[in-house]
Design a protein around this motif. Structure first.
Motif, PDB file in Angstrom:
ATOM      1  N   HIS A 172      -2.364   6.333  -2.353  1.00  0.00           N
ATOM      2  CA  HIS A 172      -3.626   5.555  -1.752  1.00  0.00           C
ATOM      3  C   HIS A 172      -3.998   4.430  -2.661  1.00  0.00           C
ATOM      4  O   HIS A 172      -5.136   4.011  -2.935  1.00  0.00           O
ATOM      5  CB  HIS A 172      -4.781   6.880  -1.809  1.00  0.00           C
ATOM      6  N   ARG A 173      -3.076   3.710  -3.259  1.00  0.00           N
ATOM      7  CA  ARG A 173      -3.344   2.553  -3.986  1.00  0.00           C
ATOM      8  C   ARG A 173      -2.718   1.179  -3.175  1.00  0.00           C
ATOM      9  O   ARG A 173      -1.708   1.407  -2.691  1.00  0.00           O
ATOM     10  CB  ARG A 173      -2.711   2.581  -5.328  1.00  0.00           C
ATOM     11  N   ARG A 220       0.992   5.158   0.648  1.00  0.00           N
ATOM     12  CA  ARG A 220       0.156   6.146   1.354  1.00  0.00           C
ATOM     13  C   ARG A 220       0.094   7.655   0.814  1.00  0.00           C
ATOM     14  O   ARG A 220      -0.475   8.358   0.929  1.00  0.00           O
ATOM     15  CB  ARG A 220       0.972   6.311   2.800  1.00  0.00           C
ATOM     16  N   HIS A 247      -7.420   1.462  -6.282  1.00  0.00           N
ATOM     17  CA  HIS A 247      -7.342   2.857  -5.859  1.00  0.00           C
ATOM     18  C   HIS A 247      -8.144   2.764  -4.471  1.00  0.00           C
ATOM     19  O   HIS A 247      -9.245   1.972  -4.279  1.00  0.00           O
ATOM     20  CB  HIS A 247      -7.708   3.890  -6.465  1.00  0.00           C
ATOM     21  N   LYS A 248      -7.707   3.469  -3.216  1.00  0.00           N
ATOM     22  CA  LYS A 248      -8.594   3.508  -1.866  1.00  0.00           C
ATOM     23  C   LYS A 248      -9.996   3.704  -2.311  1.00  0.00           C
ATOM     24  O   LYS A 248     -10.893   3.309  -1.466  1.00  0.00           O
ATOM     25  CB  LYS A 248      -7.752   4.430  -1.197  1.00  0.00           C
ATOM     26  N   TYR A 307       0.782  -1.199   0.103  1.00  0.00           N
ATOM     27  CA  TYR A 307       0.100   0.055   0.188  1.00  0.00           C
ATOM     28  C   TYR A 307       0.756   1.384   0.188  1.00  0.00           C
ATOM     29  O   TYR A 307       1.772   1.345   0.674  1.00  0.00           O
ATOM     30  CB  TYR A 307      -0.991  -0.004   1.288  1.00  0.00           C
TER      31      TYR A 307
END
Length: 612
Positions: free
Chosen positions: A143-144, A140, A153-154, A138
């Motif tokens: 955000h993937r 940060r 993607h988140k 992941y």
């Protein structure tokens, strides 16, 4: 690595003297197996880490049967550059087993799959079914979450797959398959008509466990090697079986639905793209199917043929004639639109409703047909029971009287009506079983390359064949000079009657075999427009320029899939057959090239000039 390098290492790390030469060799090989797991922990993979991660050091120590972790760290400090700069070793089955036995206990594995820890199974071509761990990453910042084949993607519900075909494909949540193994499966389907279920059995019995010949013949091998426990005994918690429904392909939705449901819309979209001109070798040409010659004026002209025929492969469909709507389930006999017809009497000519508990109305003649249909199933059960008593193997699913009778293939029961009408005796016809599409129609070149496939639902009508031909050759530039079809006389008559001029410049001979066997001398239209002898340009030195029987020869191969696809859901049915055709075309083109026929692809702008 030279002996001088080893001597220098011993001088810098005296603890290495506890290791013999064989132990050093094994350390280098097992370190190579762990290289991918070590690199995963690195920010910069161009250089090896100065110290091994603890779980990797413990794995190597257990693999080498060494209790001193410091000895393993010293070996790494001395030889890490050599391990890092050399390609991975080709490990033996025994080395993989030994390494995995230690690695799985430390949360890693041979062929650990990267980009939560999970248990997974990797089905390989050369080393069988391996228990592995998988890891996702992941970021940060973006955000993937990056998985082995795709990222999510988140804030998205879609999977975005990486470009190209990876070495390992994730086919289900906890199952991975090497792409080389999938190629083996696909080629077995193309050339051996091996179903997915049978491939799963073959893999399970002959490939999943490494060195099956050793385990099946222990007396011929050393006691130590032949007595090794199987992978299943050290891989508690892993499912190492390869199932038929595990072999899917990449999907897009990222939700809680099953892999089967995720694939459905994507496969349907792909199937749609394959219709008409979608096959990759649709624009194929070679000197067996594309002839260039000079006319009397010295102009270069081309002559190209296409051949059409059907094969009685089919999938289950709605019993309403020529209905193309898909069934909600393969157990159904009607699509949702025509579901109300399930209450209609099974006799085709009858419009009355069924009597409760029966499939026909109360008419005695109609009920007699129903009795005959179910008696047929009971009689078959009795015959199979006798075979079983005689010691003959009989499938278990055929030993219960009346089982699955409602799902029999299309069955028409006929009987004579006892009463006489003004028109005389009437023959009653009733559908009791599930209905299937009529045939699969192929259009191909005389060299054996298949251009397209289409499903004909109700019958092999000339109107359906005509529409199929127009989809395969959508522009005047793409139409062939000759279109060979066993019912060309009716096709030509249909085109003239409907004033369809799409194939007006295409000759329509009937192939020689069917013309001699199935076409009457008294049919003047057939003799005038479809007699192959009426096309002298098709003959050279007393021989036919094109192989007009290529469809009959190809149907021998194509018909081999009938038992594989007969119960497939329609989306997978279409995908499977299109994929088999695509792969066979690749093989045919490669063979043509090897024999000097110089296959090539006509530029699409030549066949679709309006798009340029």
């Amino acid at each position: 690595m030279s002996l001088q390098d080893i001597s220098s290492a011993l001088h810098r790390f005296p603890v290495l003297s506890a290791l013999n030469f064989h132990g050093l060799t094994q350390f280098l090989r097992f370190s190579s197996l762990a290289k991918e797991s070590i690199a995963f922990r690195q920010v910069n993979n161009r250089r090896p880490p100065p110290v091994l991660p603890l779980d990797i050091a413990q794995t190597l120590a257990a693999s080498l049967n060494v209790s001193d972790i410091q000895l393993i760290q010293a070996c790494w400090a001395a030889f890490k550059e050599f391990v890092w700069d050399h390609p991975a070793v080709c490990a033996s089955d025994e080395e993989i087993f030994t390494y995995n036995k230690a690695a799985l206990l430390n949360g890693t594995s041979y062929r650990h799959i990267y980009p939560p820890m999970r248990l997974a199974t990797l089905h390989t071509r050369n080393h069988g079914a391996l228990p592995v761990y998988t890891t996702s990453l992941y970021c940060r910042k973006c955000h993937r979450r990056y998985h082995s084949n795709y990222y999510v993607h988140k804030e998205s519900s879609l999977r975005v797959y990486y470009g190209g075909v990876p070495n390992v494909l994730q086919v289900a949540t906890h199952f991975f398959i090497e792409s080389s193994l999938l190629e083996l499966f696909a080629n077995g389907m193309v050339f051996g008509w091996i179903s997915a279920s049978n491939w799963a059995r073959i893999y399970e019995c002959g490939l999943a466990e490494p060195s099956p010949h050793v385990r099946n013949n222990k007396l011929a091998f050393s006691t130590t090697y032949s007595s090794l426990p199987t992978l299943k005994t050290i891989a508690a918690g892993w499912n190492l079986e390869l199932r038929n429904d595990d072999r899917g392909i990449l999907v897009l939705p990222h939700d809680e639905s099953s892999q089967r449901d995720r694939l459905q819309p994507l496969l349907a979209e792909r199937n749609k793209a394959m219709e008409g001109t979608g096959q990759e070798h649709w624009a194929h040409a070679c000197d067996l199917c594309f002839i260039v010659f000079e006319d009397d004026a010295g102009n270069l002209l081309k002559m190209q043929s296409a051949h059409c025929d059907g094969d009685t492969i089919g999938h289950r469909c709605c019993k309403f004639h020529d209905c193309k709507a898909p069934l909600a389930s393969n157990r159904d006999h009607h699509c949702p639109k025509h579901a109300h017809l399930a209450l209609k009497c099974a006799v085709i000519e009858c419009s009355e409703k069924v009597t409760p508990g029966h499939r026909t109305c109360g008419d005695t003649a109609h009920r007699a047909l129903e009795t005959a249909y179910f008696s047929r199933g009971k009689a078959l059960f009795q015959l199979r029971s006798r075979l079983k008593k005689a010691g003959v193997a009989v499938p278990n699913d055929s030993l219960s009287p009346g089982d699955n009778i409602e799902d029999d293939d299309e069955v028409i029961i006929q009987g004579n009506c006892d009463g006489k009408s003004e028109a005389g005796n009437r023959t009653l016809r009733a559908y009791f079983g599930a209905r299937r599409t009529h045939n699969e129609q192929l259009i191909m070149r005389s060299c054996g390359v298949i251009l397209a496939r289409a499903t004909l639902f109700g019958s092999e009508s000339v109107s359906a064949v005509n529409e199929f031909a127009k989809r395969v050759f959508p522009t005047p530039e793409s139409t062939p000079e000759f279109f060979v079809f066993d019912n060309n006389c009716q096709l030509d008559a249909h085109q003239r009657a409907t004033r369809d001029t799409h194939l007006k410049n295409t000759g329509k001979p009937v192939d020689v075999f069917h013309f001699k066997c199935k076409h009457k001398l008294t049919d003047l239209h057939c003799q005038r427009y479809c007699n192959p002898a009426a096309f002298p340009e098709l003959i050279c030195d007393g021989k036919w320029r094109f192989n007009t029987s290529i469809c009959e020869q190809t149907n021998v191969w194509f018909g081999g899939f009938i038992s594989i696809v007969q119960d497939m859901e329609v989306t997978r049915y279409n995908f499977y057959l299109d994929e088999m055709i695509k792969r066979r075309n690749r093989y045919i083109v490669a063979q043509l090239e090897a024999k000097g026929h110089f296959p090539w692809t006509i530029p699409r702008q030549t066949l679709f000039p309006e798009n340029t």
